[in-house]
Design a protein around this motif. Structure first.
Motif, PDB file in Angstrom:
ATOM      1  N   ALA A  31      25.081 -29.148 -13.745  1.00 45.16           N
ATOM      2  CA  ALA A  31      23.969 -29.890 -13.144  1.00 45.16           C
ATOM      3  C   ALA A  31      24.229 -30.203 -11.678  1.00 45.16           C
ATOM      4  N   ASP A  32      25.468 -30.512 -11.347  1.00 45.60           N
ATOM      5  CA  ASP A  32      25.813 -30.805  -9.959  1.00 45.60           C
ATOM      6  C   ASP A  32      25.587 -29.588  -9.069  1.00 45.60           C
ATOM      7  N   ARG A  33      25.955 -28.399  -9.581  1.00 42.85           N
ATOM      8  CA  ARG A  33      25.768 -27.182  -8.789  1.00 42.85           C
ATOM      9  C   ARG A  33      24.280 -26.878  -8.568  1.00 42.85           C
ATOM     10  N   THR A  34      23.483 -27.003  -9.606  1.00 47.63           N
ATOM     11  CA  THR A  34      22.060 -26.678  -9.439  1.00 47.63           C
ATOM     12  C   THR A  34      21.360 -27.725  -8.572  1.00 47.63           C
ATOM     13  N   ARG A  35      21.763 -28.986  -8.706  1.00 50.79           N
ATOM     14  CA  ARG A  35      21.133 -30.027  -7.887  1.00 50.79           C
ATOM     15  C   ARG A  35      21.514 -29.845  -6.418  1.00 50.79           C
ATOM     16  N   GLN A  36      22.784 -29.519  -6.157  1.00 48.20           N
ATOM     17  CA  GLN A  36      23.201 -29.298  -4.774  1.00 48.20           C
ATOM     18  C   GLN A  36      22.477 -28.102  -4.155  1.00 48.20           C
ATOM     19  N   ALA A  37      22.043 -27.173  -5.007  1.00 46.43           N
ATOM     20  CA  ALA A  37      21.304 -26.012  -4.514  1.00 46.43           C
ATOM     21  C   ALA A  37      19.827 -26.325  -4.296  1.00 46.43           C
ATOM     22  N   GLY A  38      19.431 -27.584  -4.540  1.00 44.25           N
ATOM     23  CA  GLY A  38      18.058 -27.992  -4.297  1.00 44.25           C
ATOM     24  C   GLY A  38      17.135 -27.885  -5.490  1.00 44.25           C
ATOM     25  N   LEU A  39      17.676 -27.613  -6.676  1.00 42.04           N
ATOM     26  CA  LEU A  39      16.848 -27.504  -7.871  1.00 42.04           C
ATOM     27  C   LEU A  39      16.768 -28.843  -8.589  1.00 42.04           C
ATOM     28  N   THR A  40      15.567 -29.242  -8.997  1.00 45.79           N
ATOM     29  CA  THR A  40      15.441 -30.473  -9.773  1.00 45.79           C
ATOM     30  C   THR A  40      16.103 -30.255 -11.131  1.00 45.79           C
ATOM     31  N   THR A  41      16.917 -31.219 -11.529  1.00 45.11           N
ATOM     32  CA  THR A  41      17.769 -31.036 -12.711  1.00 45.11           C
ATOM     33  C   THR A  41      17.768 -32.297 -13.564  1.00 45.11           C
ATOM     34  N   VAL A  42      17.687 -32.113 -14.882  1.00 46.74           N
ATOM     35  CA  VAL A  42      17.770 -33.221 -15.824  1.00 46.74           C
ATOM     36  C   VAL A  42      18.832 -32.892 -16.863  1.00 46.74           C
ATOM     37  N   VAL A  43      19.577 -33.909 -17.280  1.00 49.33           N
ATOM     38  CA  VAL A  43      20.594 -33.763 -18.318  1.00 49.33           C
ATOM     39  C   VAL A  43      20.149 -34.569 -19.537  1.00 49.33           C
ATOM     40  N   VAL A  44      20.272 -33.968 -20.709  1.00 50.27           N
ATOM     41  CA  VAL A  44      19.944 -34.618 -21.979  1.00 50.27           C
ATOM     42  C   VAL A  44      21.242 -34.895 -22.720  1.00 50.27           C
ATOM     43  N   GLU A  45      21.444 -36.133 -23.161  1.00 46.39           N
ATOM     44  CA  GLU A  45      22.683 -36.489 -23.848  1.00 46.39           C
ATOM     45  C   GLU A  45      22.400 -37.420 -25.023  1.00 46.39           C
ATOM     46  N   ALA A  46      22.933 -37.057 -26.198  1.00 49.06           N
ATOM     47  CA  ALA A  46      22.727 -37.852 -27.407  1.00 49.06           C
ATOM     48  C   ALA A  46      23.773 -38.948 -27.572  1.00 49.06           C
ATOM     49  N   GLU A  47      24.923 -38.811 -26.924  1.00 55.29           N
ATOM     50  CA  GLU A  47      25.981 -39.809 -27.080  1.00 55.29           C
ATOM     51  C   GLU A  47      26.329 -40.415 -25.722  1.00 55.29           C
ATOM     52  N   LEU A  48      27.607 -40.304 -25.323  1.00 53.91           N
ATOM     53  CA  LEU A  48      28.041 -40.909 -24.064  1.00 53.91           C
ATOM     54  C   LEU A  48      28.096 -39.867 -22.956  1.00 53.91           C
ATOM     55  N   VAL A  49      27.567 -40.214 -21.801  1.00 55.37           N
ATOM     56  CA  VAL A  49      27.669 -39.341 -20.636  1.00 55.37           C
ATOM     57  C   VAL A  49      29.149 -39.243 -20.252  1.00 55.37           C
ATOM     58  N   GLY A  50      29.629 -38.045 -20.134  1.00 58.29           N
ATOM     59  CA  GLY A  50      31.056 -37.808 -19.933  1.00 58.29           C
ATOM     60  C   GLY A  50      31.633 -36.961 -21.044  1.00 58.29           C
ATOM     61  N   GLY A  51      30.998 -37.016 -22.232  1.00 58.17           N
ATOM     62  CA  GLY A  51      31.305 -36.092 -23.303  1.00 58.17           C
ATOM     63  C   GLY A  51      32.614 -36.305 -24.036  1.00 58.17           C
ATOM     64  N   GLU A  52      32.924 -35.347 -24.888  1.00 56.88           N
ATOM     65  CA  GLU A  52      34.078 -35.415 -25.791  1.00 56.88           C
ATOM     66  C   GLU A  52      35.382 -35.644 -25.040  1.00 56.88           C
ATOM     67  N   CYS A  53      35.582 -34.920 -23.964  1.00 56.47           N
ATOM     68  CA  CYS A  53      36.843 -35.003 -23.226  1.00 56.47           C
ATOM     69  C   CYS A  53      37.128 -36.419 -22.742  1.00 56.47           C
ATOM     70  N   SER A  54      36.112 -37.078 -22.227  1.00 56.90           N
ATOM     71  CA  SER A  54      36.313 -38.378 -21.598  1.00 56.90           C
ATOM     72  C   SER A  54      36.619 -39.487 -22.592  1.00 56.90           C
ATOM     73  N   TYR A  55      36.092 -39.377 -23.816  1.00 57.36           N
ATOM     74  CA  TYR A  55      36.164 -40.501 -24.745  1.00 57.36           C
ATOM     75  C   TYR A  55      36.938 -40.219 -26.022  1.00 57.36           C
ATOM     76  N   TRP A  56      37.051 -38.947 -26.435  1.00 52.13           N
ATOM     77  CA  TRP A  56      37.664 -38.643 -27.721  1.00 52.13           C
ATOM     78  C   TRP A  56      38.623 -37.462 -27.684  1.00 52.13           C
ATOM     79  N   ALA A  57      38.984 -36.971 -26.509  1.00 53.68           N
ATOM     80  CA  ALA A  57      39.840 -35.780 -26.467  1.00 53.68           C
ATOM     81  C   ALA A  57      40.863 -35.900 -25.339  1.00 53.68           C
ATOM     82  N   CYS A  58      40.673 -35.150 -24.250  1.00 54.21           N
ATOM     83  CA  CYS A  58      41.700 -35.024 -23.209  1.00 54.21           C
ATOM     84  C   CYS A  58      42.187 -36.354 -22.660  1.00 54.21           C
ATOM     85  N   ILE A  59      41.254 -37.203 -22.246  1.00 52.58           N
ATOM     86  CA  ILE A  59      41.643 -38.440 -21.564  1.00 52.58           C
ATOM     87  C   ILE A  59      42.375 -39.403 -22.501  1.00 52.58           C
TER      88      ILE A  59
END
Length: 492
Positions: A31-59
């Motif tokens: 999303a960051d890449r497409t937004r920086q390129a000037g494209l309108t971008t929306v993210v859909v998330e059912a749980e926590l923004v940051g995903g598995e890695c941030s809350y239940w895996a790597c970190i």
């Protein structure tokens, strides 16, 4: 974004250039890449923004593992060893882990999306035909999104549990429980043999759990060079873990009074534990994604090309980056794919030519030949590229070069009686490295140099001019090159 009425759902339809389903690290980078390129971008998330890695895996897993690694490093050197007595403070370790996960709140990640100009829609998104996503919102309603250019699936994976008698009735640990448990179990059984298995067994043993590891195969980390699993197993046993190979669980039952779990094993024996972690693989998070509305099979991995465009969907609008495409199930590779896919989406949207040659700006070549990975056990294991066995399967003419890292002065200064091993796999026809593996304390910090050599296809003649600083463990690079020069072809 534009909004219009949708007669089929009696809801408004919001139109964006790009819709990203899944706000983990992969989705965020795309999303960051497409937004920086000037494209309108929306993210859909059912749980926590940051995903598995941030809350239940790597970190959280690395937050659990780091304190014991720091203590082991102090105990490995005379002088600091005498001052590093005692055990870890489990409560302090768990509190530090909770801080690193933001106490399972995503305020910071949401703030970043806002600062980047990326819209967020909370809820469970599903495809509803080409370029159309329906979101089931937390209040029970629906929101319809359509994309002018692309929809990107970045939904990742979830833990796979085996079909065993009793497993549906008694709660068992998956990787999420293993990284987020607020308490240290007295006894823990870990079923598996891969990275999640060895890391979580190591983490909870360091906090005081009595740990037993059950491996169905013959050893740990079977996809790595054979010596990796052997050295990691030695380290785990030295830490007091019981590792049993060639055995699996056939049934489990939890006592209603004590809460203890009895595991029936394939050899006929029984094992009683307080918790059991099944680290037995991952499956794609695509079963409720509406894949059938675009001609794909629900619950399947999505097959993509090197731009992360899904191959089996007409129109060139559906992308998949991260674990769900099954190319390389690692957070850093998902982020890499997100950057590649975002750039490809932007180029196609603007009618610009794509650079899809190997190592091109719009080609995720590293997924195929230069994937780095670290296992944060004691000793650590780190590798990039292919193993000697993979090279043989591919019919490559290679030379295998091994060296004991402990023979390097920097390693001996880092830790008394340092034990470790380095392996380089050299493609003799092309004259560069195609695989590198390290095992030993803190070798993960040496991996990026190996990744550069493999991804850059650096000729061995040039590597002689990359002088390692003395006295550091990186001097092992010089020793590998010397061994390669002095040994006959095919030996090392």
């Amino acid at each position: 974004m534009t909004t219009a009425a949708d007669s089929s759902t009696n809801a408004s339809t919001d139109t964006y250039d790009v819709i990203v389903i899944g706000a983990g690290p992969t989705g965020e980078n795309l999303a960051d890449r497409t937004r920086q390129a000037g494209l309108t971008t929306v993210v859909v998330e059912a749980e926590l923004v940051g995903g598995e890695c941030s809350y239940w895996a790597c970190i959280p897993s690395k937050a659990l593992l780091r304190p014991q690694a720091a203590l082991d490093a102090a105990r490995a050197v005379a002088g600091s060893r005498e001052a590093a007595g005692g055990r870890l403070d489990a409560a302090a370790v768990l509190a530090r882990r909770d801080w690193w996960t933001g106490n399972w709140k995503d305020d910071g990640a949401v703030s970043w999306l806002d600062s980047a100009g990326i819209d967020l829609v909370r809820g469970r998104g599903r495809l509803d035909g080409p370029r159309r996503v329906v979101v089931e919102t937390p209040d029970g309603g629906e929101r319809v999104l359509t994309a002018r250019h692309a929809v990107a699936v970045c939904t990742g994976t979830r833990a796979q549990l085996p079909d065993l008698p009793g497993i549906a009735d008694d709660h068992v640990w998956t990787s999420r429980d293993a990284t987020s448990s607020p308490e240290v179990p007295g006894r823990l059984v870990v079923v598996g043999g891969g990275v999640v298995c060895v890391e979580m067994a190591t983490a909870w043993r360091s906090l005081g759990s009595e740990v037993t590891v059950l491996v169905r195969g013959s050893g740990l980390l079977p996809r790595w060079e054979p010596f990796v699993g052997e050295l990691v197993a030695d380290g785990m046993r030295a830490a007091g873990m019981d590792i049993r190979t060639g055995v699996s669980v056939t049934e489990l039952r939890r006592a209603s009074e004590s809460g203890a779990i009895t595991l029936v094993l394939s050899d006929g024996s029984e094992l009683v534990t307080d918790e059991v972690l099944f680290a037995t693989g991952r499956v794609p998070h695509t079963d409720h994604l509406g894949l059938e509305t675009v001609g794909l099979t629900p619950g399947s991995w999505l097959d993509v090309d090197d731009t992360c465009l899904v191959k089996d969907v007409e129109g060139g609008w559906l992308y998949c980056a991260g674990d769900t495409n099954h190319r390389a199930l690692l957070t850093h590779q998902g982020k890499y794919q997100g950057r590649i896919a975002g750039a490809a989406i932007a180029a196609r949207a603007k009618g610009e030519p794509l650079d899809t040659a190997p190592w091109g700006r719009h080609s995720a070549t590293a997924d195929n030949v230069a994937v780095p990975q670290v296992v944060f056990t004691e000793p650590e294991a780190a590798a990039v590229g292919i193993t000697a066995e993979q090279a043989a399967r591919e019919g490559r003419r290679v030379k295998i070069v091994d060296y004991e890292i402990g023979n390097v002065s920097g390693a001996g200064l880092y830790a008394d009686d340092y034990k470790g091993k380095a392996r380089a796999v050299v493609d003799l026809d092309r004259g560069h490295l195609v695989g590198v593996t390290f095992v030993g304390p803190s070798v993960g910090e040496m991996l990026h140099s190996a990744t550069i050599a493999v991804a850059g296809e650096v000729p061995l003649e040039r590597l002689w001019h990359a002088v390692p600083a003395f006295p550091t463990m990186s001097e092992v690079w010089l020793r590998l090159l010397e061994t390669y020069r002095d040994a006959p072809d095919g030996e090392g």
